[in-house]
Scaffold this active site. Structure first.
Site, PDB file in Angstrom:
ATOM      1  N   THR A  46       0.432  78.798  54.648  1.00 54.34           N
ATOM      2  CA  THR A  46       1.777  79.359  54.536  1.00 54.34           C
ATOM      3  C   THR A  46       1.649  80.724  53.883  1.00 54.34           C
ATOM      4  O   THR A  46       0.937  80.893  52.879  1.00 54.34           O
ATOM      5  CB  THR A  46       2.744  78.419  53.783  1.00 54.34           C
ATOM      6  OG1 THR A  46       4.034  79.034  53.749  1.00 54.34           O
ATOM      7  CG2 THR A  46       2.283  78.096  52.375  1.00 54.34           C
ATOM      8  N   GLU A  47       2.277  81.745  54.497  1.00 53.08           N
ATOM      9  CA  GLU A  47       1.935  83.126  54.144  1.00 53.08           C
ATOM     10  C   GLU A  47       2.384  83.519  52.746  1.00 53.08           C
ATOM     11  O   GLU A  47       1.940  84.529  52.222  1.00 53.08           O
ATOM     12  CB  GLU A  47       2.473  84.109  55.189  1.00 53.08           C
ATOM     13  CG  GLU A  47       3.981  84.113  55.377  1.00 53.08           C
ATOM     14  CD  GLU A  47       4.403  83.238  56.545  1.00 53.08           C
ATOM     15  OE1 GLU A  47       3.734  82.218  56.800  1.00 53.08           O
ATOM     16  OE2 GLU A  47       5.418  83.572  57.188  1.00 53.08           O
ATOM     17  N   ASN A  48       3.256  82.710  52.126  1.00 57.02           N
ATOM     18  CA  ASN A  48       3.587  83.032  50.744  1.00 57.02           C
ATOM     19  C   ASN A  48       2.456  82.687  49.784  1.00 57.02           C
ATOM     20  O   ASN A  48       2.576  82.972  48.595  1.00 57.02           O
ATOM     21  CB  ASN A  48       4.922  82.390  50.332  1.00 57.02           C
ATOM     22  CG  ASN A  48       5.005  80.927  50.657  1.00 57.02           C
ATOM     23  OD1 ASN A  48       4.571  80.489  51.711  1.00 57.02           O
ATOM     24  ND2 ASN A  48       5.552  80.147  49.750  1.00 57.02           N
ATOM     25  N   SER A  88      -3.331  86.605  51.128  1.00 61.95           N
ATOM     26  CA  SER A  88      -2.769  85.764  52.180  1.00 61.95           C
ATOM     27  C   SER A  88      -2.693  86.516  53.501  1.00 61.95           C
ATOM     28  O   SER A  88      -3.009  85.977  54.565  1.00 61.95           O
ATOM     29  CB  SER A  88      -1.379  85.280  51.771  1.00 61.95           C
ATOM     30  OG  SER A  88      -0.865  84.385  52.718  1.00 61.95           O
TER      31      SER A  88
END
Lengths: 215, 218
Positions: A46-48, A88
């Site tokens: 998840t890019e966060n 990320s």
């Protein structure tokens, strides 16, 4: 019979190789996770800032410091890791993710993607990680309906909405068919409640028929 | 040398009008709400705010926007289900907006902190967000030239600090904190506790104290 959204998600999940590192976009792509077989070893990014994201959190599991890219509470799986935003997106842009699954307003026959902005008056542009995902993952899968509610094709010769990325989409899963986009153009992998000839007529674009039988 | 402040108001007392403020957080995770509230009380205006989102609900960044203190937002994703404060300002032409792809936003901030003058990125090539920007073809791929984003002040939400200014974060609340902490003249961290130097394992420090100017437990 045409495919339901759930069946599209199941089809995407079935094509994700065991052990792959995968990012599922916000919205319908998130539901692909529910169809990954137990023991697939697929690691969700998840890019966060997390690898090894688990299912949605409920009740006592909810932790405001642990969310997905849609800002919904999630859980962590054994082997998970956390990292900051620059890392990320470096792992995304650097080609380390195997697959990302995105929604779309339009996809072109050459793999251009439009999924971030409609340019409608009064709409506020918001891109998030869509452009980074589109050009970063080794394979980009799109899941969408093939036509809008008013019957306008979403698989088009050239996108009319503002682009997210150029030539980045590898495969499109829809309610009526699955398409591969490659150097030879568009190839229909399978159809649901329609035929390749009918799709050619309704979409008005050239496409090959895959060697696989239609269902 | 890090300064341990008594109150959030002490950490932002010298913020000048017209400053560029980097604000950590992804949604509310890692959002330094108490520092933003202190900045609202302090009164600085004409600000440029750099943050992933443009405020949620009526608290934190949304409250700063509602006070009319922000001239320009630089962010990746302003429009959300609860971004009514920003939406209203934008639609009535009372705030400028620069939309930046999320990875470019993080990397531009990282570049500022790392002394990089500019960098070529494939993200956004051929899209409206690259309009007017210099591009270069490298190994058959088109890249866009992007410049650093440096802050006068960074406000970050971390989990724990030690008296040497070292920071650790918690889960996905880490998000922009470690990057923003490198990229502003004055870096302020809001934490849940400040421990003696040595009580954070040096192997586990995420933001080394060299980057951090002020810490506070609200």
């Amino acid at each position: 019979m045409t495919r339901t959204t759930d069946e599209i998600a199941a089809a995407v999940a079935a094509d994700i190789p065991p052990g792959a590192f995968v990012n599922l976009g916000i919205g319908q792509p998130t539901t692909v996770a529910e169809h990954l077989p137990a023991g697939s070893g697929v690691v969700l990014h998840t890019e966060n800032g997390m690898l090894g994201m688990g299912p949605a959190a409920y009740g006592d599991q909810v932790d405001p410091d642990l969310t997905n890219a849609g800002k919904l509470p999630v859980t962590q799986l054994p082997g998970a890791s956390y990292f900051h935003h620059a890392d990320s997106f470096a792992m995304m842009r650097g080609g380390h993710l195997d697959v990302c699954v995105l929604g779309a307003f339009q996809v072109s026959t050459s793999g251009d993607l439009a999924n971030w902005h409609t340019d409608a008056p009064q709409s506020i542009p918001a891109v998030g990680g869509a452009m980074d995902l589109a050009i970063g993952a080794k394979q980009v899968f799109v899941m969408m309906s093939l036509f809008t509610n008013d019957g306008t094709p979403k698989l088009v010769p050239a996108c009319t909405y503002p682009l997210t990325g150029i030539g980045c989409v590898n495969r499109v899963y829809t309610d009526l068919a699955t398409f591969d986009i490659g150097p030879d153009g568009l190839t229909v992998r399978d159809t649901f409640g329609t035929t390749v000839d009918e799709l050619r007529k309704r979409l008005g674009i050239p496409m090959h028929r895959a060697a696989l039988p239609s269902t | 040398m890090v300064l341990v402040c008594e109150t959030p108001d002490d950490t932002v007392a010298d913020v000048a009008d017209g400053s560029t403020i980097l604000v950590g957080g992804f949604g509310m995770a890692g959002m330094p709400v108490d520092l933003i509230d202190a900045l609202i009380r302090q009164g600085a205006g004409d600000l440029t705010v750099v943050s992933n989102n443009a405020g949620n609900g009526d608290t934190g960044l949304a409250a700063l926007l509602a006070k009319g203190r922000v001239r320009k937002m630089i962010c990746s994703f302003p429009r959300q289900s609860d971004s009514w404060v920003f939406d209203g300002l934008y639609r009535s032409g009372r705030i400028e907006l620069e939309v930046v792809p999320q990875g470019n936003l993080a990397e531009r901030i990282r570049a500022a902190g790392a002394g990089i003058g500019a960098f070529f990125t494939p993200t956004g090539a051929g899209t409206p967000l690259a309009d007017g920007k210099e591009t270069r073809d490298i190994d058959g791929r088109t890249y866009v030239l992007e410049y650093p984003i440096k802050g006068d002040v960074a406000l970050v939400g971390a989990y724990r600090a030690d008296r040497a200014g070292n920071l650790v974060y918690r889960k996905t609340a880490r998000n922009f904190g470690p990057v923003m902490a490198t990229a502003a003249t004055t870096v302020v961290a809001q934490v849940t506790e400040i421990v003696e130097a040595g009580l954070i394992d040096p192997e586990n420090v995420v933001t080394p104290g060299i980057y951090v100017d002020r810490v506070v437990v609200p």
